[in-house]
Motif scaffolding. Structure first.
Motif, PDB file in Angstrom:
ATOM      1  N   UNK A 415      12.486  -0.076   9.879  1.00  0.00           N
ATOM      2  CA  UNK A 415      12.202  -1.139   8.915  1.00  0.00           C
ATOM      3  C   UNK A 415      10.748  -1.610   9.014  1.00  0.00           C
ATOM      4  N   UNK A 416       9.846  -0.689   8.764  1.00  0.00           N
ATOM      5  CA  UNK A 416       8.420  -1.023   8.799  1.00  0.00           C
ATOM      6  C   UNK A 416       7.670  -0.159   7.800  1.00  0.00           C
ATOM      7  N   UNK A 417       6.467  -0.591   7.447  1.00  0.00           N
ATOM      8  CA  UNK A 417       5.584   0.165   6.566  1.00  0.00           C
ATOM      9  C   UNK A 417       4.777   1.136   7.427  1.00  0.00           C
ATOM     10  N   UNK A 418       5.168   2.420   7.425  1.00  0.00           N
ATOM     11  CA  UNK A 418       4.542   3.384   8.320  1.00  0.00           C
ATOM     12  C   UNK A 418       3.416   4.183   7.659  1.00  0.00           C
ATOM     13  N   UNK A 419       3.261   4.079   6.357  1.00  0.00           N
ATOM     14  CA  UNK A 419       2.188   4.828   5.699  1.00  0.00           C
ATOM     15  C   UNK A 419       1.729   4.067   4.461  1.00  0.00           C
ATOM     16  N   UNK A 420       0.420   3.907   4.316  1.00  0.00           N
ATOM     17  CA  UNK A 420      -0.193   3.290   3.146  1.00  0.00           C
ATOM     18  C   UNK A 420      -1.189   4.267   2.547  1.00  0.00           C
ATOM     19  N   UNK A 421      -0.969   4.635   1.299  1.00  0.00           N
ATOM     20  CA  UNK A 421      -1.797   5.622   0.613  1.00  0.00           C
ATOM     21  C   UNK A 421      -2.653   4.910  -0.426  1.00  0.00           C
ATOM     22  N   UNK A 422      -3.945   5.246  -0.433  1.00  0.00           N
ATOM     23  CA  UNK A 422      -4.884   4.659  -1.384  1.00  0.00           C
ATOM     24  C   UNK A 422      -5.752   5.758  -1.996  1.00  0.00           C
ATOM     25  N   UNK A 423      -6.277   5.460  -3.168  1.00  0.00           N
ATOM     26  CA  UNK A 423      -7.233   6.361  -3.798  1.00  0.00           C
ATOM     27  C   UNK A 423      -8.648   5.979  -3.372  1.00  0.00           C
ATOM     28  N   UNK A 424      -9.586   6.867  -3.618  1.00  0.00           N
ATOM     29  CA  UNK A 424     -10.976   6.581  -3.235  1.00  0.00           C
ATOM     30  C   UNK A 424     -11.555   5.465  -4.098  1.00  0.00           C
ATOM     31  N   UNK A 425     -11.175   5.443  -5.374  1.00  0.00           N
ATOM     32  CA  UNK A 425     -11.652   4.398  -6.276  1.00  0.00           C
ATOM     33  C   UNK A 425     -10.505   3.424  -6.554  1.00  0.00           C
ATOM     34  N   UNK A 426     -10.788   2.136  -6.685  1.00  0.00           N
ATOM     35  CA  UNK A 426      -9.724   1.169  -6.976  1.00  0.00           C
ATOM     36  C   UNK A 426      -9.040   1.472  -8.310  1.00  0.00           C
ATOM     37  N   UNK A 427      -7.721   1.367  -8.324  1.00  0.00           N
ATOM     38  CA  UNK A 427      -6.942   1.644  -9.530  1.00  0.00           C
ATOM     39  C   UNK A 427      -5.601   0.930  -9.427  1.00  0.00           C
ATOM     40  N   UNK A 428      -4.884   0.932 -10.535  1.00  0.00           N
ATOM     41  CA  UNK A 428      -3.545   0.338 -10.602  1.00  0.00           C
ATOM     42  C   UNK A 428      -2.529   1.440 -10.869  1.00  0.00           C
ATOM     43  N   UNK A 429      -1.557   1.569  -9.973  1.00  0.00           N
ATOM     44  CA  UNK A 429      -0.560   2.638 -10.085  1.00  0.00           C
ATOM     45  C   UNK A 429       0.617   2.160 -10.941  1.00  0.00           C
ATOM     46  N   UNK A 430       0.998   3.006 -11.897  1.00  0.00           N
ATOM     47  CA  UNK A 430       2.033   2.669 -12.866  1.00  0.00           C
ATOM     48  C   UNK A 430       3.353   3.373 -12.582  1.00  0.00           C
TER      49      UNK A 430
END
Length: 857
Positions: A415-430
């Motif tokens: 029950x934990x957040x084990x992975x956080x994925x981000x893009x190189x440029x800021x964006x909003x995921x739909x």
């Protein structure tokens, strides 16, 4: 299409009062959830939402003392009597005004309702005899000058006390008594929120029992009244001859917070108070001793009830959707749930269909158990609305994306957040998709029009697909995971090769913006939905169109209160925003910004069924035609909406949206707008027996309901215990058994079952319809637990399992409780027999050894 409503997830409490029923292991809690009723067994913590549905949100509920009938009043003043065991509506009627209080008499025959400023007492002996009008107005009193807010009955059921907004408490009689016009008790300076008779008790040196009445106002002033009879002592419990004396006055220490809810147990005189700052306090009367105080919420508690045993306290906060049951003696939570604050935007089933994950606009991800209806974990790492959630195929993790520019993976073991994925440029995921192997996560953006791919194991970004000229609305992997299909507002569906890394393979052009898409489970067909309401079916070998469905008229919902056009001429809400195939691929489920979920044939391209999500008229878009007399130049003047605005003025903190410093709704912010009925996401369980849709009211779960099949006994009104005995005496054992099952009487079922010859058990078991199998298994388990006929009931269990094995294998979660009860009963019987056998063996060995001892001469 034998799917029926099963449960409602994501909304444990919406407002109104709650009721306890039963004691010990049979304690249940009834709660109003929107326009439905939820029943929670506090011993097993299993929550089931009943199939009953009112026309507006439930405002007041009252349980009859025997627990068989539940009285329900919605905000439109419509009253319904519901049989709790069979989930059948016994009677409906309209009270014509707002009902401020509702309570059954101790005998269960009379129902008191505060309708406006009038107290009405109804004779509602509904389940004792057949009659055209089961509710008869017994008496009504109208001496109050303002709306009634609370009421209570004496223990004998002959008198009532009602608190009112006119700052007084009025004592009335159930029956007309000559010369008695009632009493008016004054002394409060604020709205009376509690009036409760305490059970009569004798003090030392007194001949007659004292009759006390407690009254409490919202400003914390608590008064204790005692009745002093005058003249000749009348019947026990007679309050018509005498006067009320004020014998006690207390002031609750509120710490600057108003009292918003309260309750008093008349037997133990334990009082619970709920405050505006989220605290509740337990007081022991008449000593006014503080027993317990606990802060459980950040907002006002709209209900606070103590159970008959005075050890459990149920409190709820309507604004935050919180419902808690606290055992103050052991200082532990018995039940604790909180729903989503805003609308649920996405949902998904686990691989085995036992869990559902939800993502909401409040930025939280919750995981729910389908069987119990409880949320067992909440993840709140997202800082903005969660737009999509998906289970990883291994069932060990949940993946979610949000407008905060992150894709997060949550471990369901730790029950934990084990992975956080981000893009190189800021964006909003739909939107979001996970490949069948669970190694790749793909997310589409709303602002940069790109698709990002990451590795789940390493968290590294593998590729970025660019090619769309509009926001990416949806994406999905095929069955093998080698092809990724993405849809966009640029009127195209693009296919990408994720295995070889060659990028885009093909572009499928559409005539309008593409809003959703889905692959069939076998991967041989793909469906895409566009803004004009058209559904296109593509074969995946050459990606040519096999067929189309024009679903504009199918998915079209009701008329919004802000619409200037009629429902037939309106163009909004005539498209599907989410589609999903069934497990076998024969049906396609589609939902959108309307009150319907449409089911289409994936091979014939025709409409099979249309399911309405809600009948709650408080949701915008449910009513097809608006009442013209409520339409003005300034907009709608619906009485229900006016009442909601009046309640919001009393509690400005309860408003949601942008407000001016004066507490008014800011124009254009949507603060004063009613929520519209819509389906944001529809998903089917991989097992094929359950599907769910995320709607305005929460996640509606539908399962296969065998009760929708035809049962001839449902058409017969002469199914009575006498008819059961007659059929059993004639040797019609199968018919007698089915009639006893229809009556749901375990004692009657036991007598009929034990009258069946041992050789005919297999034949009788084969006649049991699947719709009644759940109750039959529970009845057999209870009979086997308390019967000496061990082999007889073991034979019943064996033949029931053999005759209905195929149905039990696909029965899903609906049969789990019955099978567990049967397993528990047989296990206990086995342990008892084993213990008896071992004891007999030891005794025989002892007797055998004693016989070997030579006798003394």
């Amino acid at each position: 299409m034998n799917f029926g409503f099963s449960n409602l997830l994501g909304s444990p409490y919406r407002g109104g009062n709650v009721c306890f029923d039963g004691e010990g292991s049979e304690t249940c809690l009834y709660v109003g959830v929107g326009n439905r009723i939820a029943r929670t067994n506090l011993a097993t913590t299993v929550t089931n939402v009943l199939k009953f549905e009112s026309q507006s949100d439930v405002d007041r509920i009252a349980i009859r003392p025997d627990g068989r009938v539940l009285a329900i009043v919605d905000k439109l003043g419509r009253l319904a009597l519901l049989n709790t065991s069979q989930n059948v509506v016994l009677h409906r009627m309209t009270l014509r005004q707002h009902c401020g209080c509702l309570q059954y008499s101790p005998c269960g025959r009379y129902l008191g309702a505060g309708v406006g400023r009038v107290l009405q007492v109804w004779d509602c002996d509904v389940d004792q005899k057949k009659t055209f009008a089961p509710m008869r107005l017994h008496v009504q009193h109208g001496s109050a000058h303002d709306d009634l807010t609370t009421m209570t009955w004496t223990k004998c059921g002959r008198f009532l006390a009602c608190g009112s907004r006119d700052l007084a408490v009025h004592v009335y009689s159930r029956d007309k008594i000559e010369g008695f016009k009632g009493h008016a008790l004054t002394g409060h300076r604020d709205k009376v929120i509690l009036s409760q008779f305490a059970d009569p008790r004798k003090e030392a040196g007194e001949n007659a029992a004292r009759r006390d009445l407690y009254t409490l106002s919202q400003d914390g002033k608590l008064l204790r009244w005692t009745f002093k009879p005058e003249g000749v002592e009348g019947e026990e419990g007679d309050l018509s001859r005498g006067s009320w004396l004020l014998v006690g006055k207390h002031f609750v220490e509120r710490q600057g917070a108003r009292i918003t809810s309260c309750s008093l147990n008349p037997k133990t005189q334990t009082m619970v108070l709920g405050f505006q700052d989220g605290r509740f306090q337990l007081l022991q009367m008449p000593d006014f001793e503080s027993l317990h105080t606990l802060s459980v919420s950040r907002d006002a508690l709209t209900t606070a009830v103590v159970n008959p045993a005075s050890d459990l306290v149920a409190v709820g906060c309507a604004k935050l959707g919180q419902l808690l049951v606290w055992n103050w003696r052991s200082e532990s939570y018995v039940y604790k749930q909180q729903g989503h604050f805003y609308d649920v935007l996405s949902c998904d089933f686990s691989k085995d269909g036992s869990q559902v994950c939800t993502g909401s606009a409040d930025g939280k991800v919750k995981v729910w158990s389908v069987r119990t209806g409880l949320c067992f974990v909440t993840f709140s790492e997202h800082k903005m609305p969660v737009t999509c959630v998906r289970f990883v195929p291994s069932n060990h993790a949940v993946c979610s994306c949000s407008y905060d520019g992150t894709v997060r993976l949550f471990d369901l073991v730790r029950y934990r957040n084990f992975r956080t994925l981000r893009s190189k440029d800021p964006c909003q995921f739909e939107c979001l998709a996970v490949d069948p192997s669970g190694e790749i996560v793909a997310a589409g953006t709303k602002d940069t029009f790109q698709v990002h791919l990451w590795s789940v194991k390493t968290g590294q970004e593998l590729d970025v697909f660019s090619g769309h000229e509009g926001p990416v609305s949806d994406l999905s992997f095929d069955q093998r995971g080698t092809t990724l299909a993405t849809s966009s507002w640029d009127r195209t569906v693009q296919l990408w090769d994720t295995f070889t890394g060659k990028g885009r393979k093909e572009t499928l052009a559409h005539h309008h913006d593409v809003l959703c898409l889905a692959f069939r489970p076998d991967g041989l067909q793909m469906c895409s939905g566009t803004l004009d309401g058209q559904l296109s079916f593509w074969e995946t070998k050459n990606f040519s169109v096999e067929g189309t469905v024009d679903g504009r008229l199918d998915v079209m919902g009701g008329r919004l209160s802000t619409d200037r056009r009629t429902r037939e001429n309106a163009s909004s809400g005539r498209c599907s925003t989410t589609v999903c195939y069934s497990a076998d691929g024969d049906a396609l489920y589609a939902a959108g910004s309307s009150k319907y979920v449409c089911v289409y044939s994936a091979s014939e391209y025709v409409l099979l069924s249309r399911i309405q999500l809600s009948s709650n008229v408080q949701l915008d878009g449910v009513v097809d035609k608006l009442n013209s007399r409520y339409m003005t130049e300034a907009g709608s003047s619906d009485p229900l909406q006016e009442r909601e605005e009046a309640e919001a003025q009393e509690d400005p903190k309860g408003k949601v949206g942008l407000l001016t410093p004066g507490g008014e709704a800011l124009p254009g912010s949507g603060a004063g707008r009613r929520a519209a009925a819509r389906g944001t996401c529809v998903r089917l369980s991989p097992s094929g027996d359950t599907w769910a849709v995320a709607s305005t009211e929460g996640v509606l779960v539908y399962t296969k309901d065998e009760s929708l099949l035809f049962d001839p006994f449902d058409l017969d009104e002469d199914v009575t215990p006498a008819a059961v005995h007659v059929a059993a005496s004639r040797g019609e054992h199968a018919r007698a058994l089915l009639m006893s099952v229809h009556l749901r009487d375990v004692g009657l079922f036991r007598r009929v079952a034990e009258a069946v010859p041992f050789s005919d058990i297999a034949l009788v078991c084969s006649k049991v319809p699947p719709a009644r199998l759940t109750w039959v298994l529970q009845a057999v388990a209870e009979c086997a637990r308390n019967s000496p006929h061990l082999e007889f009931y073991c034979s019943w269990c064996e033949h029931l399992l053999l005759e209905h094995g195929s149905y039990l294998r696909r029965g899903g979660a609906s049969l789990v409780s019955s099978l567990r009860a049967l397993h528990k009963s047989l296990g206990q019987t086995q342990r008892d027999v084993t213990s008896a056998v071992e004891g007999n063996i030891n005794r025989l060995d002892y007797i055998k050894q004693v016989r070997k001892i030579p006798r003394l001469q």
